[in-house]
Design a protein around this motif. Structure first.
Motif, short mmCIF file in Angstrom:
data_model
loop_
_atom_site.label_atom_id
_atom_site.label_comp_id
_atom_site.label_asym_id
_atom_site.label_seq_id
_atom_site.Cartn_x
_atom_site.Cartn_y
_atom_site.Cartn_z
N ALA A 278 3.46 -14.88 49.34
CA ALA A 278 4.09 -15.43 50.54
C ALA A 278 4.93 -16.67 50.26
CB ALA A 278 3.02 -15.76 51.58
N GLN A 279 4.51 -17.50 49.31
CA GLN A 279 5.18 -18.78 49.10
C GLN A 279 6.44 -18.66 48.26
OE1 GLN A 279 2.98 -17.65 47.04
NE2 GLN A 279 2.55 -18.94 45.26
N GLU A 280 6.71 -17.47 47.72
CA GLU A 280 7.85 -17.31 46.83
C GLU A 280 9.12 -16.99 47.64
OE1 GLU A 280 6.47 -14.50 43.92
OE2 GLU A 280 5.04 -15.92 43.07
N TRP A 281 9.58 -17.99 48.35
CA TRP A 281 10.74 -17.82 49.23
C TRP A 281 11.97 -17.38 48.46
CZ3 TRP A 281 10.73 -22.67 52.97
CH2 TRP A 281 9.55 -22.65 53.73
N LEU A 282 12.09 -17.84 47.22
CA LEU A 282 13.26 -17.50 46.44
C LEU A 282 13.36 -15.99 46.21
CD1 LEU A 282 15.72 -18.55 44.90
CD2 LEU A 282 14.27 -18.81 42.89
N ALA A 283 12.23 -15.30 46.12
CA ALA A 283 12.25 -13.85 45.93
C ALA A 283 12.91 -13.16 47.12
CB ALA A 283 10.83 -13.33 45.74
N ALA A 284 12.56 -13.59 48.33
CA ALA A 284 13.19 -13.02 49.53
C ALA A 284 14.67 -13.35 49.57
CB ALA A 284 12.49 -13.52 50.79
N GLU A 285 15.01 -14.58 49.19
CA GLU A 285 16.42 -15.01 49.20
C GLU A 285 17.26 -14.18 48.25
OE1 GLU A 285 19.82 -17.52 49.95
OE2 GLU A 285 17.99 -17.00 51.05
N ASP B 114 3.46 -11.01 56.86
CA ASP B 114 2.50 -11.91 57.53
C ASP B 114 2.37 -13.23 56.77
OD1 ASP B 114 1.98 -10.13 59.56
OD2 ASP B 114 -0.03 -9.58 58.86
N GLY B 115 2.11 -13.14 55.48
CA GLY B 115 1.94 -14.35 54.70
C GLY B 115 3.23 -15.16 54.61
N TYR B 116 4.35 -14.46 54.47
CA TYR B 116 5.65 -15.13 54.37
C TYR B 116 5.97 -15.90 55.65
CZ TYR B 116 10.74 -15.54 53.72
OH TYR B 116 12.03 -16.00 53.61
N GLN B 117 5.79 -15.27 56.81
CA GLN B 117 6.05 -15.95 58.07
C GLN B 117 5.08 -17.12 58.26
OE1 GLN B 117 8.58 -15.35 60.10
NE2 GLN B 117 8.00 -16.82 61.71
N HIS B 118 3.84 -16.93 57.84
CA HIS B 118 2.82 -17.98 57.94
C HIS B 118 3.24 -19.21 57.15
CE1 HIS B 118 -1.19 -19.73 58.32
NE2 HIS B 118 -1.28 -19.84 57.00
N SER B 119 3.81 -19.02 55.97
CA SER B 119 4.22 -20.15 55.14
C SER B 119 5.39 -20.91 55.76
CB SER B 119 4.60 -19.67 53.73
OG SER B 119 5.82 -18.95 53.72
N HIS B 120 6.17 -20.23 56.61
CA HIS B 120 7.26 -20.89 57.33
C HIS B 120 6.75 -21.60 58.58
CE1 HIS B 120 11.05 -19.63 55.32
NE2 HIS B 120 10.32 -18.61 54.91
#
Length: 268
Positions: A153-160, A199-205
């Motif tokens: 979830a915390q790896e925002w760069l992967a989504a980017e 879920d985890g990604y949105q939670h980290s935001h």
């Protein structure tokens, strides 16, 4: 960093390069590195000047690290419709909203968004994007390349990076139909899952900065001895290398692998 030869090869393949500054050096190191006309830093500075002649060449002692994909998409955006993150992603640019816009902009002959599943706790849709050859023939022998991003979830760069790759590839197919990328994907398919752990990604935001480093999904654990604990490390729940180093049976660990391989339906 990319060596100068690799940079030129990427440019030759039509991939635009920007050279923002990220890593700092001392004045002494900078002068030493840029005094060599064949050094990577010198060649990158020349490449920037040639590629963007109207932009001022940055001076000082910052290393120009290449960015591979130019995109108008805002950076590091959350998942859900109608949500935003701090000052870096204004409303209207979430992952879901970007996918909505892309689907409206591009032809279904080469762009297709597919819902391949849902998250376990909040039932968020998990999307894959197909680019290139689109067919319903399950026996089609054409090759396909599959990317799955943001299991942690915390790896925002992967989504980017995944979203920039989707933007870039779709734009290339539409705007440059005779180019290398469009030609390559005439008989091939690129499949990208930008966020496998919504879920985890949105939670980290939503809980920034308190839970910025949240790694797992958000499923309530019902595994024996794990009552009251939340989440499994999705990238440790596969059959391959299950239980190997950096993967733990302790359900309070950020790298909890689950009770057995593929115990979580999201992985399946």
């Amino acid at each position: 960093p990319l060596m100068s030869l690799q940079v030129h090869e990427l440019e030759g393949q039509g991939i635009d390069l920007e050279l923002p500054t990220r890593r700092s050096f001392s004045d002494e190191h900078w002068l030493e590195a840029t005094s060599d006309p064949n050094s990577t830093m010198t060649l990158l500075q020349k490449l920037r000047a040639e590629t963007y002649p109207d932009e001022p060449v940055e001076v000082g002692y910052n290393f120009p690290a290449p960015r591979m994909f130019k995109s108008d998409a805002h950076a590091f955006c959350p998942y859900d419709h109608g949500t935003s993150s701090g000052n870096w992603c204004p409303p209207g640019n979430s992952i879901e909203e970007q996918l909505d816009e892309l689907e409206n902009m591009h032809s279904s002959t080469y762009f297709q968004r597919i819902e391949i599943g849902e998250s376990q706790r909040y039932k968020r849709p998990i999307y894959a994007v197909r680019l290139g050859k689109i067919t319903k023939d399950t026996d089609d022998p054409s090759p396909a390349l599959f990317y799955i991003a943001t299991q942690h979830a915390q790896e925002w760069l992967a989504a980017e990076i995944a979203m920039r790759l989707i933007h870039y590839t779709a734009d290339e197919i539409r705007n440059n139909p005779s180019g290398d990328i469009a030609t390559l994907l005439q008989d091939r398919t690129l499949v990208i899952v930008p966020v496998a752990n919504p879920d985890g990604y949105q939670h980290s935001h939503e809980n920034y900065p308190d839970n910025r480093t949240w790694r797992k999904n958000l499923r309530y654990n019902e595994d024996p001895g794990c009552e009251g604990h939340i989440g499994v490390d999705m990238n440790r729940n596969y059959q391959v290398a299950f239980g190997q180093p950096h993967s733990y049976p302790n359900c309070s660990s950020t790298q909890y692998h689950g009770p057995f391989p593929f115990s979580k339906s999201v992985g399946r």
